[in-house]
Design a protein around this motif. Structure first.
Motif: not given
Length: 255
Positions: A3-12, A219-222, A230-236
């Protein structure tokens, strides 16, 4: 991703707070946890406590995925596997580093217990736990068995994100000096470049690194450490791969 912006399964998640040497990544599924790499034996207490501080129980780790055969990535496998009963996945091409040429692990004198390998990777054999599937891609160069990983997940609105993790981009083990000293095939240089070129075209929304400094992850961790946005960046991803290619080409030009 919950829910919301809470990372669960796919975000390392980057687990070792303040530890620039190496990042270990945790994936939550509806049937337990997947741990990518285990850090070094002497740092296991930091790893386990970081998992707890994120709100998870380390004993829920069901699978340990090791990206390659260097000690800073597998040094904690044995105690964590014994503590959790997790299955251990390892690249077949790097097994010789555990048996025939242990000096290639670069333990730096730290403790390193032997461990059993339950499964080897295969590009055509995804790894699934509950509602999450990890697609592995053999990416030789950094080591013969270096394995990259890609995970798909959806946010609360159903939007799909792809998380990409390169299995090992360091140049230290693809230099002429390294090959001569450790009697490794110089063809790994060609493999290194070919692997990067193969991976460059993959669509990745969230690029994460084995070593957080490679992508400025700390530096991206809030404040909310489970917030993936903060980690979503299709160019990275492409930028990371291009940077690795340039570093390699510069190294070759200077040799």
């Amino acid at each position: 991703m919950g829910s919301g912006n809470r990372a669960v399964s796919g975000v390392a998640e980057c687990l070792l707070r303040g530890q620039q040497l190496g990042g270990r990544h945790l994936i939550r599924t509806d049937e337990g946890l997947i741990l990518i790499d285990t850090t070094m034996h002497a740092q296991i207490y930091l790893l386990l406590e970081s998992i707890r501080q994120l709100g998870f129980d380390p004993r829920d780790i069901k699978k340990i995925l090791v990206t390659h055969g260097h000690y800073d990535h597998h040094g904690g496998v044995r105690p964590i596997a014994e503590y959790t009963g997790a299955q251990v996945y390892f690249p077949k091409e790097d097994e010789y580093m555990l048996t025939e040429q242990p000096e290639l692990q670069f333990t730096l004198g730290y403790a390193c217990g032997d461990f059993d390998i339950d499964e080897y990777y295969a590009d055509n054999k995804p790894i699934t736990l509950g509602d999450v599937t990890v697609h592995t891609v053999h990416s030789p160069g950094h080591t013969a068995g270096t394995t990259s990983m890609f995970i798909e997940d959806r946010d609360a609105d159903g939007k799909t994100y792809v998380v990409g993790l390169h299995g090992g981009g360091g140049l230290g083990s693809v230099t002429d000096t390294y090959f001569e000293e450790y009697k490794q095939p110089k063809s790994l240089q060609d493999d290194y470049l070919a692997s990067l070129q193969k991976l460059r075209s993959r669509k990745v929304d969230i690029a994460v690194a084995l070593h957080p400094g490679h992508l400025g992850m700390f530096e991206k961790i809030g404040e909310d450490r489970l917030d993936y946005t903060p980690f979503v960046d299709p160019t990275a991803w492409e930028a990371f791969i291009d940077h690795r290619i340039k570093l390699f080409q510069d190294m070759k030009a200077a040799s």
